[in-house]
Write a protein that holds these residues in place. Structure first.
Motif, PDB file in Angstrom:
ATOM      1  N   GLY B 116       0.829  -1.206   0.000  1.00 50.81           N
ATOM      2  CA  GLY B 116       0.000   0.000   0.000  1.00 50.81           C
ATOM      3  C   GLY B 116       0.859   1.250   0.000  1.00 50.81           C
ATOM      4  N   SER B 117       1.873   1.257   0.852  1.00 50.25           N
ATOM      5  CA  SER B 117       2.771   2.396   0.924  1.00 50.25           C
ATOM      6  C   SER B 117       3.433   2.645  -0.423  1.00 50.25           C
ATOM      7  CB  SER B 117       3.856   2.161   1.971  1.00 50.25           C
ATOM      8  OG  SER B 117       3.292   2.058   3.242  1.00 50.25           O
ATOM      9  N   PHE B 118       3.840   1.562  -1.071  1.00 50.59           N
ATOM     10  CA  PHE B 118       4.525   1.703  -2.352  1.00 50.59           C
ATOM     11  C   PHE B 118       3.598   2.303  -3.411  1.00 50.59           C
ATOM     12  CE2 PHE B 118       5.539  -0.118  -6.541  1.00 50.59           C
ATOM     13  CZ  PHE B 118       6.765   0.505  -6.723  1.00 50.59           C
ATOM     14  N   VAL B 119       2.394   1.755  -3.503  1.00 49.66           N
ATOM     15  CA  VAL B 119       1.462   2.259  -4.518  1.00 49.66           C
ATOM     16  C   VAL B 119       1.099   3.712  -4.212  1.00 49.66           C
ATOM     17  CG1 VAL B 119      -0.803   1.975  -5.563  1.00 49.66           C
ATOM     18  CG2 VAL B 119       0.548  -0.032  -4.956  1.00 49.66           C
ATOM     19  N   GLY B 120       0.773   3.982  -2.927  1.00 49.36           N
ATOM     20  CA  GLY B 120       0.421   5.348  -2.547  1.00 49.36           C
ATOM     21  C   GLY B 120       1.551   6.308  -2.840  1.00 49.36           C
ATOM     22  N   GLY B 121       2.766   5.892  -2.498  1.00 49.60           N
ATOM     23  CA  GLY B 121       3.927   6.744  -2.742  1.00 49.60           C
ATOM     24  C   GLY B 121       4.116   7.006  -4.223  1.00 49.60           C
ATOM     25  N   LEU B 255      -8.960  -1.406  -5.444  1.00 54.96           N
ATOM     26  CA  LEU B 255      -9.718  -0.163  -5.536  1.00 54.96           C
ATOM     27  C   LEU B 255      -9.479   0.703  -4.290  1.00 54.96           C
ATOM     28  CD1 LEU B 255     -11.703   1.132  -7.523  1.00 54.96           C
ATOM     29  CD2 LEU B 255     -13.548   0.341  -6.027  1.00 54.96           C
ATOM     30  N   THR B 256      -9.482   0.069  -3.130  1.00 53.56           N
ATOM     31  CA  THR B 256      -9.224   0.784  -1.880  1.00 53.56           C
ATOM     32  C   THR B 256      -7.873   1.476  -1.924  1.00 53.56           C
ATOM     33  OG1 THR B 256     -10.439  -0.922  -0.726  1.00 53.56           O
ATOM     34  CG2 THR B 256      -9.063   0.500   0.615  1.00 53.56           C
ATOM     35  N   ILE B 257      -6.859   0.734  -2.390  1.00 52.54           N
ATOM     36  CA  ILE B 257      -5.510   1.291  -2.415  1.00 52.54           C
ATOM     37  C   ILE B 257      -5.444   2.477  -3.370  1.00 52.54           C
ATOM     38  CG2 ILE B 257      -3.130   0.795  -3.095  1.00 52.54           C
ATOM     39  CD1 ILE B 257      -3.451  -1.962  -1.918  1.00 52.54           C
ATOM     40  N   LEU B 258      -6.086   2.337  -4.529  1.00 50.54           N
ATOM     41  CA  LEU B 258      -6.056   3.432  -5.499  1.00 50.54           C
ATOM     42  C   LEU B 258      -6.746   4.678  -4.950  1.00 50.54           C
ATOM     43  CD1 LEU B 258      -6.672   1.666  -8.927  1.00 50.54           C
ATOM     44  CD2 LEU B 258      -4.560   2.656  -8.038  1.00 50.54           C
ATOM     45  N   SER B 259      -7.942   4.473  -4.376  1.00 52.67           N
ATOM     46  CA  SER B 259      -8.661   5.666  -3.898  1.00 52.67           C
ATOM     47  C   SER B 259      -7.945   6.290  -2.701  1.00 52.67           C
ATOM     48  CB  SER B 259     -10.106   5.313  -3.537  1.00 52.67           C
ATOM     49  OG  SER B 259     -10.117   4.360  -2.510  1.00 52.67           O
ATOM     50  N   SER B 260      -7.336   5.463  -1.857  1.00 53.33           N
ATOM     51  CA  SER B 260      -6.594   6.011  -0.726  1.00 53.33           C
ATOM     52  C   SER B 260      -5.396   6.832  -1.190  1.00 53.33           C
ATOM     53  CB  SER B 260      -6.088   4.898   0.182  1.00 53.33           C
ATOM     54  OG  SER B 260      -7.146   4.110   0.641  1.00 53.33           O
ATOM     55  N   SER B 261      -4.801   6.429  -2.317  1.00 54.15           N
ATOM     56  CA  SER B 261      -3.657   7.176  -2.835  1.00 54.15           C
ATOM     57  C   SER B 261      -4.060   8.601  -3.179  1.00 54.15           C
ATOM     58  CB  SER B 261      -3.106   6.525  -4.097  1.00 54.15           C
ATOM     59  OG  SER B 261      -2.783   5.194  -3.853  1.00 54.15           O
TER      60      SER B 261
END
Lengths: 167, 508
Positions: B116-121, B255-261
């Motif tokens: 998650g951190s990687f995608v968000g970053g 989807l959660t990870i994308l929207s959180s980003s």
């Protein structure tokens, strides 16, 4: 002391401090200089006035019991917290006082020795390694790499041979 | 295309051996700092900033940004393994991370946090690359009036969105600004606020003195108090097979990870908001969007991924206003901004024009730091977990020593070291009484810039205050600032009226 008393005391002390800051700022021009704007003291003066106002409002809210702290009757610091805080802050102050006398490296050695061995109750071996290695590492990092001289007080002559090695 | 060229240049800067080495070192140190309960990115950056004077500014910012990044990843480790957030930014990670660890799925949670951190970053760095140059271009039009208005907006967000006691927040801002005014008055050149005629006050109170006091000494006092009880470290076994399994499981949370980003990035841009509220909001959104909201808080993998994605995205987001406008979006970026001033750079839109290698080097390094951290993180999780077993009575004195020598190094004056200890203790007490301390750090960094902008505008307009509202840009920004302050006040009053009305009804 309860948290409620602590909140009141803090607001009073900070309010007095704000007044002191206002008085101190007034050493410079705090008024408006025509065609130029505020004088040199105006900025800190009015900010200190805001600080004072905040303290007064906090005191008022304390009186009205509007903040959670003003309703709390639990101890502001329990016995264990007080103990660890006194020891920690006391040993920090001792570290700084000693730095002025015997220099930072020997003070750090004594500070780590005290804290790791007598507060943390770790083994003598670990205490010894950490309290010797830290000042040695700091010496080479600051004096040799960064060329920043840290205070040495009366222990300065002991470092002359080391200076010859690193410079 | 221009951006792409600049970005390639940035990669070239970031990949020089010195910068690459510093970046990796920064990631590792950041992961350690983040993993330690109680210490987060802001503590790491504040305590380590003095040692970066050794290297050129570009290398220094790359190192500190890597620490920032690493700490954002590392925060999850203690949230999951100890159930104690490694930093406030990882509070939401505890909600589902701890239950997962209790169920023996700590490794799943740790992988979810890292991915998650990687995608968000990564998503937020891409957004950063796209948004930063046009925003900086636009900001070039700003005069001192707009700068002043922006500073007011930054402070207003703390009051309006900070969510803390308003008089106490305002007090914290004002005290930071007053401390920033100590030293020489820039315009008249006269000494100002020289307490007790101590010569140490002539060079002013460096923001680092306050930052190290609060985030070094004060934070450790705070942690010593809160960590008195025994803590239990959960067990985690790591095999490649389990990691792959975790990846498969995470697919459902795409989807959660994308929207959180995206959420994290935009919340991060707002000053005062930053990574902590971003992660809490992302958790809330993930829960409401989920098909099984009831499973949140009981060990849902999406509940770990969402806040961790958002806090990393927010940390990049908070760098956008720092680089383009010279307004920090979080306490950590406030300290980075202060560092830029010490390194002799002028934060703000001109940075893109005058120091492109610095800006693009930083951006390039963010892409790479992200990749490094995720690799180091997943590869060495057992190592970082062992950090948690380190006793705080070893860690605390060593951090104190770092604070003392780090505080001495920039000015080489024991006066500053004494101030660090005094500030540390006083702000620890203030924090215990619910005074927010981050606004004070932001204010001491922005103080000199704010006062200069105010007085420059007034001198240029011969003391005409109307200049702030006559310029459409500064008027708009000031209007937003006022709105931010007024809205919560109205909400509070309405709330109180409602409560009183309810109380009356109860009385009847």
């Amino acid at each position: 002391m309860t948290t409620r008393t602590a909140e009141m005391l803090m607001a009073v002390v900070m309010g007095l401090f704000s007044v002191f800051l206002m008085w101190k700022s007034a050493e410079l021009e705090i008024g408006w200089i025509p065609d130029e704007g505020p004088g040199g003291g105006a900025w800190p003066f009015w900010l200190s006035a805001i600080m004072l106002l905040c303290c007064v409002v906090t005191l008022f809210r304390w009186w009205r019991r509007a903040t959670p702290e003003s309703r709390s009757t639990v101890q502001f610091m329990d016995k264990n917290t007080r103990r660890i805080n006194y020891i920690t802050v006391g040993s920090l102050v001792a570290l700084l006082v000693l730095t002025h006398i015997i220099g930072i490296y020997f003070s750090i050695f004594l500070f780590l020795l005290f804290y790791i061995r007598f507060v943390g109750r770790h083994s003598w071996l670990l205490t010894g390694i950490l309290s010797v290695a830290s000042p040695v590492f700091l010496f080479f990092f600051f004096e040799a790499m960064l060329k920043i001289l840290l205070p040495k007080g009366y222990s300065e002559p002991l470092f002359y041979p080391l200076y010859q090695i690193i410079y | 295309m221009e951006i792409l060229d600049a970005l390639l240049q940035g990669f070239a800067t970031a990949i020089t051996p010195q910068n690459l080495l510093l970046m990796m070192l920064g990631c590792v140190i950041g992961l350690f700092v983040g993993a330690m309960p109680g210490l987060g990115s802001v503590n790491g950056v504040a305590i380590l900033l003095p040692v970066t004077f050794l290297v050129p500014p570009t290398a220094a910012i790359i190192f500190l940004a890597a620490v920032y990044y690493g700490a954002m990843y590392g925060g999850a480790i203690s949230s999951i393994m100890l159930g104690i957030p490694g930093a406030s930014t990882a509070v939401a990670t505890v909600f589902d991370g701890r239950p997962m660890a209790m169920q023996g799925k700590a490794d799943f949670a740790l992988v979810a946090a890292a991915v998650g951190s990687f995608v968000g970053g990564t998503i937020s760095v891409i957004l950063f690359t796209l948004f930063a140059p046009p925003l900086a271009d636009f900001a070039l039009k700003f005069g001192p009036q707009e700068e002043f208005a922006l500073m007011m907006l930054a402070f207003a967000t703390f009051i309006g969105l900070g969510g803390d006691d308003i008089p106490k927040t305002l007090f914290s801002i004002a005290i930071g600004l007053v401390f920033a005014a100590v030293g020489l008055d820039e315009i008249s050149g006269r000494p100002r606020l020289i307490f007790f005629d101590l010569p140490g006050f002539y060079h002013g109170i460096n923001f680092l003195v306050l930052a190290i006091g609060i985030y070094g000494i004060g934070e450790i006092l705070w942690t010593l108090e809160t960590s008195q009880g025994e803590v239990k470290v959960s067990q985690a076994s790591f095999t490649a097979k389990r990691v792959l399994e975790a990846f498969k499981k995470l697919k459902q949370s795409t989807l959660t990870i994308l929207s959180s980003s995206f959420l994290g990035y935009f919340v991060g841009i707002l000053p005062a908001a930053g990574a902590t509220p971003a992660s809490l909001m992302a958790y809330g959104v993930a829960k409401t969007m989920a098909k099984d909201p009831d499973s949140f808080g009981k060990g849902n993998i999406a509940g770990v991924a969402a806040p961790e994605t958002a806090n990393n995205a927010a940390s990049t987001g908070s760098m956008l206003p720092m680089i383009t406008l010279g307004i920090p979006g979080s306490p950590t970026t406030a300290i980075l901004l202060g560092g830029m001033i010490i390194w002799g750079l002028r934060p703000g839109p001109l940075l893109f024009v005058n120091n492109p290698e610095f800006v693009w080097g930083l951006i390039g390094s963010l892409y790479m730091a992200n990749l490094f951290t995720v690799i180091i993180n997943i590869a060495f999780i057992p190592l970082f977990v062992s950090v948690l077993k380190l006793s705080f009575t070893i860690l605390a004195p060593i951090i104190f020593v770092l604070c003392i020598v780090g505080g001495y190094a920039p000015t080489q004056d024991m006066h500053d070291v004494w101030l660090i200890v005094i500030f540390g203790v006083v702000f620890y007490l203030l924090r215990k009484l619910n005074y927010p301390v981050a606004p004070a750090v932001l204010a001491i960094v922005l103080g000199p810039l704010t006062e200069r902008a105010l007085r420059q505008s007034l001198v240029a307009e011969r003391g005409d205050v109307m200049t702030f509202v006559e310029r459409p840009l500064s008027a708009t920004i000031l209007f937003l600032a006022v709105l931010l302050i007024v809205l919560p006040a109205i909400k509070m009053m309405r709330h109180r009226k409602k409560r009183e009305a309810a109380a009356e009804q109860d009385g009847l």
